[in-house]
Design a protein around this motif. Structure first.
Motif, mmCIF file in Angstrom:
data_model
loop_
_atom_site.group_PDB
_atom_site.id
_atom_site.type_symbol
_atom_site.label_atom_id
_atom_site.label_comp_id
_atom_site.label_asym_id
_atom_site.label_seq_id
_atom_site.Cartn_x
_atom_site.Cartn_y
_atom_site.Cartn_z
ATOM 1 N N PRO A 12 -14.805 7.014 -15.671
ATOM 2 C CA PRO A 12 -13.346 6.839 -15.742
ATOM 3 C C PRO A 12 -13.013 5.873 -16.865
ATOM 4 O O PRO A 12 -13.747 4.925 -17.126
ATOM 5 N N GLN A 13 -11.930 6.124 -17.531
ATOM 6 C CA GLN A 13 -11.501 5.283 -18.623
ATOM 7 C C GLN A 13 -10.159 4.659 -18.281
ATOM 8 O O GLN A 13 -9.348 5.256 -17.615
ATOM 9 N N MET A 14 -9.969 3.459 -18.758
ATOM 10 C CA MET A 14 -8.682 2.810 -18.578
ATOM 11 C C MET A 14 -7.789 3.219 -19.736
ATOM 12 O O MET A 14 -8.239 3.754 -20.725
ATOM 13 N N LYS A 21 -3.147 8.191 -11.795
ATOM 14 C CA LYS A 21 -2.693 8.813 -10.560
ATOM 15 C C LYS A 21 -3.745 8.710 -9.466
ATOM 16 O O LYS A 21 -3.404 8.741 -8.289
ATOM 17 N N THR A 22 -5.013 8.535 -9.835
ATOM 18 C CA THR A 22 -6.046 8.392 -8.806
ATOM 19 C C THR A 22 -5.920 7.061 -8.077
ATOM 20 O O THR A 22 -6.459 6.913 -6.985
ATOM 21 N N MET A 23 -5.221 6.100 -8.690
ATOM 22 C CA MET A 23 -5.025 4.804 -8.049
ATOM 23 C C MET A 23 -3.667 4.711 -7.357
ATOM 24 O O MET A 23 -3.404 3.750 -6.668
ATOM 25 N N MET A 24 -2.829 5.717 -7.535
ATOM 26 C CA MET A 24 -1.509 5.703 -6.911
ATOM 27 C C MET A 24 -1.625 6.110 -5.449
ATOM 28 O O MET A 24 -2.256 7.118 -5.133
ATOM 29 N N PRO A 25 -1.037 5.334 -4.548
ATOM 30 C CA PRO A 25 -1.061 5.728 -3.130
ATOM 31 C C PRO A 25 -0.399 7.093 -2.935
ATOM 32 O O PRO A 25 0.599 7.407 -3.589
ATOM 33 N N GLU A 26 -0.975 7.891 -2.070
ATOM 34 C CA GLU A 26 -0.439 9.209 -1.752
ATOM 35 C C GLU A 26 -0.107 9.266 -0.272
ATOM 36 O O GLU A 26 -0.696 8.554 0.539
ATOM 37 N N ALA A 27 0.816 10.144 0.065
ATOM 38 C CA ALA A 27 1.243 10.273 1.464
ATOM 39 C C ALA A 27 0.077 10.607 2.385
ATOM 40 O O ALA A 27 0.054 10.175 3.535
ATOM 41 N N GLY A 35 -3.502 0.634 1.038
ATOM 42 C CA GLY A 35 -3.594 -0.799 0.777
ATOM 43 C C GLY A 35 -4.529 -1.127 -0.366
ATOM 44 O O GLY A 35 -4.219 -1.961 -1.224
ATOM 45 N N TYR A 36 -5.697 -0.468 -0.406
ATOM 46 C CA TYR A 36 -6.636 -0.706 -1.493
ATOM 47 C C TYR A 36 -6.063 -0.245 -2.823
ATOM 48 O O TYR A 36 -6.174 -0.943 -3.838
ATOM 49 N N LYS A 37 -5.441 0.926 -2.839
ATOM 50 C CA LYS A 37 -4.841 1.432 -4.069
ATOM 51 C C LYS A 37 -3.708 0.519 -4.533
ATOM 52 O O LYS A 37 -3.578 0.231 -5.727
ATOM 53 N N GLU A 38 -2.887 0.046 -3.598
ATOM 54 C CA GLU A 38 -1.801 -0.860 -3.956
ATOM 55 C C GLU A 38 -2.354 -2.162 -4.535
ATOM 56 O O GLU A 38 -1.784 -2.720 -5.481
ATOM 57 N N SER A 39 -3.465 -2.646 -3.984
ATOM 58 C CA SER A 39 -4.107 -3.854 -4.518
ATOM 59 C C SER A 39 -4.515 -3.655 -5.967
ATOM 60 O O SER A 39 -4.289 -4.524 -6.817
ATOM 61 N N MET A 40 -5.126 -2.508 -6.254
ATOM 62 C CA MET A 40 -5.575 -2.229 -7.615
ATOM 63 C C MET A 40 -4.392 -2.056 -8.572
ATOM 64 O O MET A 40 -4.417 -2.579 -9.690
#
Length: 112
Positions: A12-14, A21-27, A35-40
């Motif tokens: 993965p590249q920054m 989108k892989t770090m965005m919380p999904e329904a 919570g983990y995604k929101e932290s990141m």
């Protein structure tokens, strides 16, 4: 083995190449995954700009990483079930809060 299998998997590249989108919380995410995604996402959004001063940049960037570790540990404390994982989470919160205090004191002493 085929040539495709012999190739290392792409990392993965920054930035432009990182699928944020892989770090965005999904329904469909569990509460802990959200919570983990929101932290990141929070960590990435509050990272300060680089100054060119290696010491200042180190301290400021580490502060963001430490806060993210605290945020993730709090997710574990709220949602985790394993006693050892929860124990480690409590230790992480205590250690990272102490290090953030050290960083804040250093930055203040340097006028940063």
């Amino acid at each position: 083995m085929t040539a495709a299998l012999a190739q290392p998997a792409p990392k993965p590249q920054m930035g432009d190449g990182m699928p944020m989108k892989t770090m965005m919380p999904e329904a469909s995410d569990s509460a802990s995954t959200k919570g983990y995604k929101e932290s990141m996402m929070s960590m990435m959004s509050r990272m300060p700009a680089y100054t060119g001063d290696a010491d200042v940049d180190f301290m400021k960037q580490m502060k963001g990483h430490h806060q993210a570790a605290i945020d993730m540990a709090k997710v574990e404390l709220a949602a985790g079930k394993d006693a050892d994982a929860k124990k480690l989470a409590r230790e992480i919160v205590a250690a990272q809060e102490k290090e953030i205090s050290t960083i804040d004191a250093w930055l203040k002493a340097k006028g940063k």
